[in-house]
Scaffold this active site. Structure first.
Site, mmCIF file in Angstrom:
data_model
loop_
_atom_site.group_PDB
_atom_site.id
_atom_site.type_symbol
_atom_site.label_atom_id
_atom_site.label_comp_id
_atom_site.label_asym_id
_atom_site.label_seq_id
_atom_site.Cartn_x
_atom_site.Cartn_y
_atom_site.Cartn_z
ATOM 1 C CB CYS A 332 56.429 72.088 116.432
ATOM 2 S SG CYS A 332 54.775 72.093 115.683
ATOM 3 C CG HIS A 437 57.348 67.230 115.479
ATOM 4 N ND1 HIS A 437 57.533 67.703 116.753
ATOM 5 C CD2 HIS A 437 56.203 67.813 115.020
ATOM 6 C CE1 HIS A 437 56.549 68.527 117.071
ATOM 7 N NE2 HIS A 437 55.725 68.613 116.031
#
Length: 504
Positions: A332, A437
């Site tokens: 991310c 994630h």
């Protein structure tokens, strides 16, 4: 409402862990259980099946309870943007950003309404609600408009058990002080005290139990010994030091860059289940050493954190490491930092519309920050040219940035999605960037990635570790540990008779 609330004399007293244990305990007793925390302040998120964002602790507690996580389990999530300002995520969606005083003055009534809606929904669907407080219930300067401790106990009308962390010292003062600072009607809700993180001979604390009960008039329902290596995801960065000991060096050394606004650092917790892997969080370039792999985790403020890396010379250390053959993964915000350029088109990352700067330039890509956050559970297959077998992988995405990659001869997609790609894999998987994630929660990928490192170090390959089985065992281990050291019959009796006693 039938339920129980766990409050603490301080932050990191063990509220989340004990609430998690009771989610499993009540589930095993045959109740349909829901966790609840009205307001959570954390950059560790959990995305529900319908693509909404809640605090990670309540997602883990839902797993322990054997139910799907929903936004009603954590209706208000505060995600700090800096030391003064936080984004408010309301019922899983970004609502507005406030500074502290502004939040207290403008959001309180909305917060009360939100909590009432969530509690009503949970009461209609579950047998028992396990409620978690935050910090201390006697923050005198904040209690007139608090949304997470005794006000919630009153709204839910549940008994309270107070948890004190004996490891930090001052346990007697913290218990007595907390109870004395509570209002009389609030003290009446406290039906037990739990001493947590005890080390040593329990028999030596018997006099302490007697003193506490005589001084406060409240039963000590248990003294819970410190539980080592429980491997259950933690809620916030206060626990990083205890979870990832730098003295515990193993054959594979993975360094995680500890960003100032780090988020979802639990992405690396699957490595706790790998017996030959040690994880260490590094704050400064002089702690970097010569790791076998580096992970740049997520962040709540990509550009601010990257500028901090530049300020301390960490960016040059990372670039040299990669140039010299080092293995790196960016997740991310970490993925975004690895790009050639960062462009805050909407001002959503920095507050400055059109702000631009050069990134690490490890991946030939540009990340543009948009005005709308993407939150979604996603799945795909590892790309044929990623350097890994085409295993199915899943994860969840929470990001404002959109990354445009120039896929070249040695720059391949990491994951093939239904109609697009995610991420980048370079040099046979030595360099990876992804928005997923939980990517390391995929057992086959994690096992393959670690075997790449083992092969590079001339270590034997290992079989894959299967996390779902391991996590279920950890939830059961935690529940048994708490049950062994607590008067469970008393706790259950309080929960079952609370409403009856009040009516009587």
């Amino acid at each position: 409402m039938k339920g129980v609330m766990f409050q603490g004399t301080s932050s990191d007293a063990g509220k989340s862990l004990i609430a998690t244990a009771f989610c499993t305990i009540f589930r095993d007793l045959g109740y349909k259980v829901a966790p609840f925390k009205s307001q959570n302040m954390s950059n560790n998120s959990y995305v529900t099946k319908d693509g909404k964002e809640i605090g990670r602790a309540q997602g883990i507690q839902a797993e322990a309870a054997g139910v799907d996580a929903t936004v009603y389990m954590n209706p208000i999530l505060l995600k700090p943007r800096n030391d003064r300002r936080a984004e408010v995520v309301l019922f899983g969606k970004s609502f507005q950003s406030f500074e502290g005083r502004e939040y207290r003055e403008k959001f309180y009534e909305k917060g009360i309404e939100t909590i009432e809606t969530a509690l009503t929904t949970l009461e209609n669907e579950y047998d028992v609600i396990v409620v978690e407080g935050a910090g201390s219930p006697v923050e005198i300067n904040l209690n007139d408009r608090e949304l997470v401790n005794m006000k919630v106990a009153e709204m839910a009308d549940v008994p309270v058990f107070l948890i004190a962390d004996i490891e930090r010292g001052g346990v007697f003062a913290s218990i007595v002080g907390t109870l004395q600072l509570l209002k009389e009607e609030e003290r009446k809700r406290v039906k037990g005290i739990i001493i947590n993180k005890f080390r040593g001979d329990l028999s030596l604390f018997e006099d302490g139990i007697t003193w506490i009960e005589e001084k406060t008039g409240v039963k000590v329902v248990g003294v819970i010994p410190y539980l080592h290596n429980h491997r259950i995801d933690s809620e916030d960065s206060l626990s990083i030091g205890s979870r990832f000991s730098q003295s515990d060096q193993k054959e594979i050394d993975i360094a995680v860059i500890r960003l100032p606004y780090i988020s979802n650092y639990t992405d690396v917790e699957p490595f706790l289940f790998e017996e030959d892997v040690s994880i260490r969080f590094v704050d400064h370039a002089n702690e970097f050493g010569n790791p076998d792999a580096v992970i740049i985790p997520g962040t709540r403020s990509t550009i601010a954190d990257f500028k901090q890396l530049q300020n301390v010379g960490f960016d040059l250390k990372i670039k040299d490491y990669v140039k010299n053959g080092g293995t790196i993964v960016g997740i991310c915000g970490g993925y975004q930092m690895m790009c050639s350029y960062l462009y805050d088109q909407a001002g959503s990352d920095t507050g400055q519309v059109g702000y631009q700067l050069a990134g690490l330039d490890i991946i030939p890509a540009m990340t543009t920050f948009m005005g709308t956050k993407k939150t979604i559970q996603n799945s795909g297959v590892l790309h044929a040219n990623s350097g890994f077998p085409p295993h199915e992988v899943d994860g969840y995405e929470i990001h404002l940035g959109v990354t445009d990659v120039r896929y070249l001869e040695n720059v391949n997609p990491l994951i093939t999605l239904q109609n697009s790609f995610d991420g980048v894999s370079m040099d046979n998987g030595r360099i990876i960037g992804t928005y997923f994630h939980h990517f390391f929660e995929n057992d086959a990928f994690r096992g393959e990635w670690l075997n790449h490192i083992r092969k590079k170090k001339n270590l034997p390959e290992k079989e894959f570790v299967y996390l779902r089985k391991e996590k279920a065992a950890q939830y059961s281990r935690l529940a048994e540990h708490v049950k062994k050291h607590i008067d469970l019959d008393y706790v259950v009796s309080v929960v079952e008779t609370w409403g009856i006693e009040c009516e009587g």
